[in-house]
Design a protein around this motif. Structure first.
Motif, short mmCIF file in Angstrom:
data_model
loop_
_atom_site.label_atom_id
_atom_site.label_comp_id
_atom_site.label_asym_id
_atom_site.label_seq_id
_atom_site.Cartn_x
_atom_site.Cartn_y
_atom_site.Cartn_z
N LEU A 60 0.81 -1.22 0.00
CA LEU A 60 0.00 0.00 0.00
C LEU A 60 0.84 1.27 0.00
CD1 LEU A 60 -2.86 -0.99 2.45
CD2 LEU A 60 -2.87 -1.02 -0.05
N ASP A 61 2.11 1.17 0.31
CA ASP A 61 2.99 2.34 0.31
C ASP A 61 3.54 2.63 -1.09
OD1 ASP A 61 2.68 2.86 3.09
OD2 ASP A 61 3.99 1.13 3.47
N ARG A 62 3.24 1.79 -2.04
CA ARG A 62 3.64 2.00 -3.44
C ARG A 62 2.38 2.31 -4.24
NH1 ARG A 62 6.26 -2.81 -5.59
NH2 ARG A 62 6.84 -1.42 -7.28
N PRO A 63 2.26 3.53 -4.76
CA PRO A 63 1.01 3.95 -5.42
C PRO A 63 0.49 3.00 -6.49
CG PRO A 63 2.45 5.83 -5.10
CD PRO A 63 3.24 4.62 -4.71
N ARG A 64 1.36 2.47 -7.35
CA ARG A 64 0.88 1.57 -8.40
C ARG A 64 0.35 0.26 -7.83
NH1 ARG A 64 4.49 2.24 -13.76
NH2 ARG A 64 2.58 1.46 -14.68
N SER A 65 1.02 -0.24 -6.83
CA SER A 65 0.59 -1.47 -6.18
C SER A 65 -0.76 -1.24 -5.48
CB SER A 65 1.65 -1.93 -5.18
OG SER A 65 1.26 -3.11 -4.52
N ARG A 66 -0.87 -0.12 -4.78
CA ARG A 66 -2.12 0.22 -4.09
C ARG A 66 -3.27 0.35 -5.09
NH1 ARG A 66 -0.54 4.65 -1.44
NH2 ARG A 66 -1.15 6.00 -3.16
N MET A 67 -3.02 1.03 -6.20
CA MET A 67 -4.05 1.23 -7.21
C MET A 67 -4.49 -0.12 -7.78
SD MET A 67 -5.56 3.97 -8.60
CE MET A 67 -4.40 5.30 -8.47
N SER A 68 -3.56 -1.01 -8.01
CA SER A 68 -3.87 -2.33 -8.53
C SER A 68 -4.72 -3.12 -7.53
CB SER A 68 -2.58 -3.07 -8.85
OG SER A 68 -2.84 -4.33 -9.39
N MET A 69 -4.36 -3.05 -6.26
CA MET A 69 -5.13 -3.75 -5.25
C MET A 69 -6.55 -3.21 -5.17
SD MET A 69 -4.76 -4.08 -1.14
CE MET A 69 -6.19 -3.16 -0.63
N TYR A 70 -6.71 -1.89 -5.16
CA TYR A 70 -8.04 -1.30 -5.06
C TYR A 70 -8.89 -1.68 -6.27
CZ TYR A 70 -7.72 1.29 -0.76
OH TYR A 70 -7.66 1.61 0.57
N ARG A 71 -8.28 -1.70 -7.42
CA ARG A 71 -8.99 -2.10 -8.64
C ARG A 71 -9.51 -3.53 -8.51
NH1 ARG A 71 -6.20 -2.63 -14.53
NH2 ARG A 71 -8.11 -2.94 -15.68
N THR A 72 -8.67 -4.42 -8.01
CA THR A 72 -9.05 -5.82 -7.83
C THR A 72 -10.15 -5.97 -6.80
OG1 THR A 72 -6.84 -6.55 -8.46
CG2 THR A 72 -8.18 -8.11 -7.19
N VAL A 73 -10.00 -5.31 -5.66
CA VAL A 73 -10.99 -5.43 -4.59
C VAL A 73 -12.33 -4.87 -5.03
CG1 VAL A 73 -11.57 -4.73 -2.23
CG2 VAL A 73 -9.25 -5.49 -2.77
N LEU A 74 -12.34 -3.73 -5.70
CA LEU A 74 -13.60 -3.16 -6.17
C LEU A 74 -14.32 -4.09 -7.14
CD1 LEU A 74 -12.53 0.56 -6.65
CD2 LEU A 74 -14.20 -0.30 -4.99
N ALA A 75 -13.57 -4.77 -7.97
CA ALA A 75 -14.17 -5.65 -8.97
C ALA A 75 -14.58 -7.00 -8.41
CB ALA A 75 -13.20 -5.86 -10.13
N GLU A 76 -13.79 -7.56 -7.50
CA GLU A 76 -13.99 -8.94 -7.07
C GLU A 76 -14.43 -9.11 -5.63
OE1 GLU A 76 -13.94 -11.19 -9.34
OE2 GLU A 76 -13.00 -9.98 -10.90
N GLY A 77 -14.26 -8.07 -4.80
CA GLY A 77 -14.56 -8.22 -3.39
C GLY A 77 -16.04 -8.23 -3.07
N GLN A 78 -16.37 -8.98 -2.04
CA GLN A 78 -17.73 -8.98 -1.51
C GLN A 78 -17.84 -7.87 -0.45
OE1 GLN A 78 -20.20 -10.92 -2.77
NE2 GLN A 78 -18.61 -11.44 -4.27
N HIS A 79 -19.01 -7.69 0.11
CA HIS A 79 -19.25 -6.62 1.08
C HIS A 79 -18.20 -6.62 2.20
CE1 HIS A 79 -21.56 -3.85 3.61
NE2 HIS A 79 -21.32 -4.69 4.60
N HIS A 80 -17.99 -7.75 2.83
CA HIS A 80 -17.04 -7.81 3.94
C HIS A 80 -15.60 -7.55 3.49
CE1 HIS A 80 -17.08 -11.94 2.42
NE2 HIS A 80 -15.84 -12.02 2.85
N ASP A 81 -15.27 -7.90 2.24
CA ASP A 81 -13.93 -7.63 1.72
C ASP A 81 -13.72 -6.13 1.53
OD1 ASP A 81 -13.25 -10.42 1.37
OD2 ASP A 81 -14.55 -10.39 -0.40
#
Length: 122
Positions: free
Chosen positions: A56-77
């Motif tokens: 999360l301290d690396r902007p590109r890595s953080r952006m990639s994670m958020y993109r994945t979570v928004l697309a694939e995560g459920q409510h609790h995720d």
């Protein structure tokens, strides 16, 4: 065939997808209590292909994670993995990296995100 099902047109695939994403949303952005720093290992049901660990301290890595979570995560995720301030701060760029459906659902639900949109080009 019942009269009720004949009277109601079937939902489009886009509307079904929109409803699916809308059901996952938190009640408010303040519920997003995920980490703001450090490494995050996403669960397999969220990151089922490709990278699963993000810094999360690396902007590109953080952006990639958020993109994945928004697309694939459920409510609790969403609640456990996303951080309110990080989401709002990177929304002007992140909104261009996610699907239109996800973007529209989140911006319709949260005025903080809708107002974080970049200004239209002159």
């Amino acid at each position: 065939m019942s009269a009720m099902s004949a009277a109601e047109p079937p939902l489009s695939a886009a509307e079904v997808l929109r409803q699916r994403y809308a059901r996952r949303l938190p009640g408010s952005l303040s519920e997003l209590a995920g980490p703001a720093h450090g490494a995050v290992q996403l669960p397999l049901h969220v990151a089922w292909s490709g990278l699963t660990r993000f810094d999360l301290d690396r902007p590109r890595s953080r952006m990639s994670m958020y993109r994945t979570v928004l697309a694939e995560g459920q409510h609790h995720d969403l609640i456990a993995l996303l951080h309110r301030d990080l989401l709002i701060g990177q929304w002007p760029v992140l909104r261009m990296l996610i699907s239109r459906t996800i973007r529209d659902v989140w911006e319709a639900a949260f005025s903080e995100l809708a107002s974080a949109r970049p200004a239209a080009a002159a």
